[in-house]
Enzyme design. Structure first.
Site, PDB file in Angstrom:
ATOM      1  CB  SER A   9      -0.967  -0.047   1.192  1.00 26.56           C
ATOM      2  OG  SER A   9      -1.996   0.891   1.051  1.00 26.56           O
ATOM      3  CG  ASP A  26      -6.907  -1.983  -3.606  1.00 31.52           C
ATOM      4  OD1 ASP A  26      -7.249  -0.827  -3.285  1.00 31.52           O
ATOM      5  OD2 ASP A  26      -5.803  -2.471  -3.306  1.00 31.52           O
ATOM      6  CG  HIS A  58      -6.116  -1.914   0.179  1.00 30.07           C
ATOM      7  ND1 HIS A  58      -5.280  -1.532  -0.844  1.00 30.07           N
ATOM      8  CD2 HIS A  58      -5.506  -1.513   1.323  1.00 30.07           C
ATOM      9  CE1 HIS A  58      -4.226  -0.922  -0.353  1.00 30.07           C
ATOM     10  NE2 HIS A  58      -4.330  -0.903   0.971  1.00 30.07           N
TER      11      HIS A  58
END
Length: 319
Positions: A166, A261, A291
């Site tokens: 991320s 996501d 995610h």
């Protein structure tokens, strides 16, 4: 494919918990420190209970590493005694303002064990107290520190890779750019797991998955406001690696995205930028996942294979 049933069960549980906790207080009523603790507790309770617990290490140290105007923590994990081992520098996620090296302790132990190498987990300084480019510069400083202290760490300075998830995937991509641009340590590989690569936030998946899949568009906008409050920075390649003028001569990359996501498209678009520039890329999309849910190995029957791809990739390039 539809959201996987186990993923939907997690989403339903989160929705129920949020409704039960609803009251007069909203996120706006919490300061950053309180919200960090709340999210850290959620990460440990959620991903920690369904992720992979790591084994004991032969050596584990938390180092205080000097950086510009401060000090950061870098925790090293050594799975076996003796010899010069390769090193994987891991950068945690959390939207540049959440997370720390403690809550990713188990996953770093597991990765060190799987790879048979030293893992160095970087505790970069967080926004909004430390806005762009602090996190990026801290992570690059950690790479320099590992390289310069390779002998003391029992690390082979010629076999270093960087990776993260991320926001950590964003920072890993940026560290690779910085190392190339600044003539820094040569990296063997980069792992970009569900990475944020473009702070302009213009990709279709952001709108398509704006709500209902844990990470939301509004949440991403808040993270961006904390980390890069000046819109002029949104196209800086050290904030948005997608906007680098040149993507050639970067280390081989392993890029993972998730189907539901908001960051999906920009991760895949960045992978294509690397391919077009002649960089070898291993690409995988976790179908039916949101995610980060592809790390829930205790809940998702197929989750282990995504981590296995990363492990094989790093073993190949760190050998």
């Amino acid at each position: 494919m539809p959201v996987q049933p186990a993923v939907q069960a997690v989403l339903d549980a989160m929705t129920s918990a949020a409704q039960s906790a609803a009251g007069p207080e909203t996120d706006a009523d919490f300061d950053v420190a309180q919200r960090r603790k709340q999210m850290d507790d959620f990460t440990v309770a959620g991903f920690g209970s369904v992720g992979e617990a790591g084994p004991a290490m032969v050596e584990e140290f938390t180092h205080k590493v000097p950086v510009a105007d401060g000090v950061i923590r870098v925790r090293t994990y050594r799975p076996v005694q003796g010899g010069e081992l390769a090193c994987y520098i891991y950068i945690h996620g959390g939207g540049w303002w959440l997370g720390n090296i403690d809550i990713y302790d188990g996953s770093c132990r597991a990765m060190a064990d799987h790879l048979g190498c030293v893992v160095a987990s970087v505790g970069y300084r967080l926004a909004p107290e430390h806005a762009f480019p602090t996190a990026a510069e801290d992570c690059y400083a950690a790479l320099l520190w590992v390289s310069m202290n390779a002998d003391a760490l029992g690390v082979d300075a010629a076999r270093i890779a960087v990776g993260g998830g991320s926001a950590g995937g964003n920072l890993a991509a940026v560290v690779a750019l910085m190392a190339r641009d600044r003539g820094g340590p040569s990296l063997r590989a980069q792992v970009l797991d569900i990475p944020a690569t473009d702070l302009m936030m213009a990709s279709p998946s952001i709108e398509a998955n704006a709500t209902g899949y844990m990470l939301t568009k509004s949440g991403m906008e808040e993270c961006r406001a904390f980390y890069a409050p000046d819109p002029a920075d949104w196209t800086n390649p050290y904030a948005s690696p997608m906007h680098a003028a040149d993507h050639s001569n970067l280390p081989p990359a392993c890029v993972t995205t998730c189907e539901y996501d908001p960051l999906r498209d920009e991760g895949e678009q960045y992978a294509m930028k690397l391919v077009a520039a002649g960089v070898p890329v291993t690409m995988q999309r976790a179908l039916g996942h949101i995610h980060g849910s592809h790390h829930m190995v205790k809940l998702m029957p197929d989750a282990a294979r995504y981590n296995d791809t990363v492990v094989r990739f790093l073993r190949q390039h760190l050998a």
